[in-house]
Enzyme design. Structure first.
Site, PDB file in Angstrom:
ATOM      1  N   LYS A 116       1.276  -4.325  -9.583  1.00 18.78           N
ATOM      2  CA  LYS A 116       0.220  -3.512 -10.198  1.00 18.78           C
ATOM      3  C   LYS A 116      -0.128  -4.033 -11.583  1.00 18.78           C
ATOM      4  O   LYS A 116      -1.288  -3.986 -11.985  1.00 18.78           O
ATOM      5  CB  LYS A 116       0.634  -2.041 -10.257  1.00 18.78           C
ATOM      6  CG  LYS A 116       0.640  -1.384  -8.892  1.00 18.78           C
ATOM      7  CD  LYS A 116       0.577   0.124  -8.959  1.00 18.78           C
ATOM      8  CE  LYS A 116       0.454   0.711  -7.553  1.00 18.78           C
ATOM      9  NZ  LYS A 116       0.681   2.164  -7.514  1.00 18.78           N
ATOM     10  N   LYS A 197      -0.731  -6.812   2.156  1.00 23.27           N
ATOM     11  CA  LYS A 197      -0.735  -5.502   2.820  1.00 23.27           C
ATOM     12  C   LYS A 197      -2.074  -4.810   2.606  1.00 23.27           C
ATOM     13  O   LYS A 197      -2.719  -4.997   1.572  1.00 23.27           O
ATOM     14  CB  LYS A 197       0.450  -4.650   2.343  1.00 23.27           C
ATOM     15  CG  LYS A 197       0.215  -3.942   1.049  1.00 23.27           C
ATOM     16  CD  LYS A 197       1.182  -2.805   0.792  1.00 23.27           C
ATOM     17  CE  LYS A 197       0.681  -2.115  -0.462  1.00 23.27           C
ATOM     18  NZ  LYS A 197       1.290  -0.897  -0.846  1.00 23.27           N
ATOM     19  N   LYS A 200      -6.246  -0.160  -0.713  1.00 24.82           N
ATOM     20  CA  LYS A 200      -7.537   0.198  -1.279  1.00 24.82           C
ATOM     21  C   LYS A 200      -7.934  -0.704  -2.434  1.00 24.82           C
ATOM     22  O   LYS A 200      -9.100  -1.041  -2.606  1.00 24.82           O
ATOM     23  CB  LYS A 200      -7.446   1.626  -1.822  1.00 24.82           C
ATOM     24  CG  LYS A 200      -7.941   2.701  -0.908  1.00 24.82           C
ATOM     25  CD  LYS A 200      -9.359   2.446  -0.568  1.00 24.82           C
ATOM     26  CE  LYS A 200     -10.229   3.639  -0.335  1.00 24.82           C
ATOM     27  NZ  LYS A 200      -9.668   4.921  -0.313  1.00 24.82           N
TER      28      LYS A 200
HETATM   29  P1  AMP Z   1       0.102   5.320  -1.492  1.00 25.08           P
HETATM   30  O1  AMP Z   1      -1.297   5.548  -1.081  1.00 25.08           O
HETATM   31  O2  AMP Z   1       0.327   4.040  -2.199  1.00 25.08           O
HETATM   32  O3  AMP Z   1       0.677   6.533  -2.178  1.00 25.08           O
HETATM   33  O4  AMP Z   1       0.939   5.166  -0.147  1.00 25.08           O
HETATM   34  C1  AMP Z   1       1.256   6.256   0.663  1.00 25.08           C
HETATM   35  C2  AMP Z   1       2.204   5.822   1.746  1.00 25.08           C
HETATM   36  O5  AMP Z   1       1.561   4.871   2.604  1.00 25.08           O
HETATM   37  C3  AMP Z   1       3.495   5.151   1.262  1.00 25.08           C
HETATM   38  O6  AMP Z   1       4.580   5.628   2.044  1.00 25.08           O
HETATM   39  C4  AMP Z   1       3.269   3.695   1.515  1.00 25.08           C
HETATM   40  O7  AMP Z   1       4.469   3.010   1.788  1.00 25.08           O
HETATM   41  C5  AMP Z   1       2.370   3.717   2.749  1.00 25.08           C
HETATM   42  N1  AMP Z   1       1.491   2.532   2.821  1.00 25.08           N
HETATM   43  C6  AMP Z   1       0.505   2.189   1.954  1.00 25.08           C
HETATM   44  N2  AMP Z   1      -0.104   1.043   2.343  1.00 25.08           N
HETATM   45  C7  AMP Z   1       0.505   0.647   3.486  1.00 25.08           C
HETATM   46  C8  AMP Z   1       0.325  -0.454   4.395  1.00 25.08           C
HETATM   47  N3  AMP Z   1      -0.619  -1.374   4.212  1.00 25.08           N
HETATM   48  N4  AMP Z   1       1.142  -0.521   5.457  1.00 25.08           N
HETATM   49  C9  AMP Z   1       2.088   0.424   5.677  1.00 25.08           C
HETATM   50  N5  AMP Z   1       2.303   1.477   4.879  1.00 25.08           N
HETATM   51  C10 AMP Z   1       1.537   1.611   3.794  1.00 25.08           C
HETATM   52  N1  TRP Z   2       5.307   5.975  -4.893  1.00 28.35           N
HETATM   53  C1  TRP Z   2       4.743   6.484  -3.669  1.00 28.35           C
HETATM   54  C2  TRP Z   2       3.559   5.599  -3.267  1.00 28.35           C
HETATM   55  O1  TRP Z   2       2.918   5.000  -4.092  1.00 28.35           O
HETATM   56  C3  TRP Z   2       4.302   7.923  -3.788  1.00 28.35           C
HETATM   57  C4  TRP Z   2       5.440   8.797  -4.161  1.00 28.35           C
HETATM   58  C5  TRP Z   2       5.631   9.385  -5.380  1.00 28.35           C
HETATM   59  C6  TRP Z   2       6.548   9.146  -3.351  1.00 28.35           C
HETATM   60  N2  TRP Z   2       6.776  10.110  -5.355  1.00 28.35           N
HETATM   61  C7  TRP Z   2       7.385   9.998  -4.149  1.00 28.35           C
HETATM   62  C8  TRP Z   2       6.921   8.863  -2.041  1.00 28.35           C
HETATM   63  C9  TRP Z   2       8.569  10.541  -3.650  1.00 28.35           C
HETATM   64  C10 TRP Z   2       8.115   9.405  -1.560  1.00 28.35           C
HETATM   65  C11 TRP Z   2       8.922  10.237  -2.352  1.00 28.35           C
HETATM   66  O2  TRP Z   2       3.259   5.531  -2.113  1.00 28.35           O
END
Ligand code: AMP
Ligand code: TRP
Length: 328
Positions: A116, A197, A200
């Site tokens: 990031k 991966k 967005k």
């Molecule tokens: P986030 O939107 O980053 O908070 O991600 C939410 C959940 O989606 C988390 O458990 C991530 O590990 C999963 N995730 C996000 N992008 C991917 C991806 N491309 N493939 C599999 N899991 C994902």
């Molecule tokens: N860090 C996770 C992500 O970006 C979101 C998240 C925040 C999370 N706190 C958590 C996931 C606690 C599991 C448990 O996807």
């Protein structure tokens, strides 16, 4: 015996995509419906999203949108506790206490931090670094033993174990060990850069959103990269086959999988099969989402009721933690 307590969070960064779905939300719904737990919590990680670049308006709207989307995917607030992280008092305080037992070196080696930081060079804020301590607070606040997440979050859950241990060693045994629950498909790749991966932040052409209309899905998949780099298996083709396996008919998947092995697969046909499969799979989702989003008050009520349940647990944890660290 230790209780089985499950928690996971999703950031309100925009519409959910099929990576979020296969890596996380589908798993949440399956686990919820199997019912093999003592408690389960799913929350919208709105405080975490402050580390990124959303405007206040976007963040506010996304909290409602993502909540509607997890409900439309099948999350049932009568079976589990669904809430927004910021509605529960205590997460940031526990996060701060954890900051103070977390070695900076552990935070600096996190892949997501490095990733990031390189993607938002103009906004490498302290929150981006200490993020995993807040995530550990989200998890350990509820004494969670199991965390269903995608592959990219494994490191953070490992760090949660380290932080829990550090706290236990310093102040007395209190927090349990937490394990990751991975899905079968822990990683969905980008359509346009299939060695990365799906995310967005790469741009809209890289992801299929659950809310995308069939025409949009078709347009994006048409542009998906299928070329190999220097021979060997094409990652883009693997990704499309995986999507067909997940969302399509098994027979159709087997046919394409076999022709890929034989070397006579037609990418155009594969792409239209994947487009149809994904579009059909999320048809009910799209309808339920629309319905839910027509009543924001109902969504707000669901979140408030969830926060009330979560707060009761958080209050108990924070009462003990404050006592243990000597601030009460
Ligand atoms: P986030 O939107 O980053 O908070 O991600 C939410 C959940 O989606 C988390 O458990 C991530 O590990 C999963 N995730 C996000 N992008 C991917 C991806 N491309 N493939 C599999 N899991 C994902
Ligand atoms: N860090 C996770 C992500 O970006 C979101 C998240 C925040 C999370 N706190 C958590 C996931 C606690 C599991 C448990 O996807």
């Amino acid at each position: 015996m230790t209780k089985k307590i499950i928690i996971s969070g999703i950031q309100p960064t925009g519409n959910l995509h099929i990576g979020n779905y296969l890596g996380a939300v589908k798993n949440f719904v399956d686990i919820q419906n199997q019912g093999d737990f003592d408690a389960m919590y799913i929350f919208i990680a709105d405080l975490h999203s402050l580390t990124g670049g959303l405007t206040a308006k976007e963040r506010h709207e996304n909290i409602i949108k993502v909540t509607a989307e997890v409900l439309a995917c099948g999350i049932n607030p009568n079976k589990i506790t669904l809430f927004a992280q910021s509605h529960v008092v205590g997460h940031t305080e526990l996060g701060w206490i954890f900051d103070c037992v977390t070695p900076i070196a552990e935070l600096e080696r996190m892949t997501q931090f490095k990733d990031k930081s390189s993607r938002q060079e103009k906004n490498i804020n302290a929150g981006l670094l200490t993020y995993p301590a807040l995530m550990s607070a989200d998890i350990l606040m509820y004494h969670a033993t199991h965390v269903p997440v995608g592959e990219d979050q494994i490191q953070h859950v490992e760090l949660t174990r380290i932080i829990g241990k550090k706290f236990n060693t310093k102040f007395g045994k209190y927090f349990p060990e937490t394990k990751v629950m991975l899905t079968k498909t822990a990683r969905v790749m980008s359509l346009l850069e299939p060695n990365k991966k799906m995310s967005k932040s790469l741009g809209t052409g890289h992801v299929i959103e659950l809310a995308d209309e069939p025409k949009v899905i078709e347009g994006k998949i048409k542009k998906a990269v299928t070329a190999t780099e220097g021979g060997g298996k094409a990652p883009g083709v693997e990704n499309l086959l995986m999507l067909l396996n997940e969302f399509g008919d098994k027979k159709v998947y087997n046919e394409f999988s076999q022709s890929e092995k034989k070397g006579d697969i037609r990418y155009g046909d594969l792409k239209s099969a994947v487009s149809t499969a994904v579009g059909d799979y999320f048809k009910d989702f799209r309808e339920r989402r629309k319905e839910l989003l027509s009543n924001h008050d109902e969504i707000a009520e669901i979140l408030m009721a969830g926060a009330e349940k979560a707060q009761a647990v958080a209050d108990k944890t924070m009462d003990s933690v404050r006592r243990m660290v000597g601030i009460r």
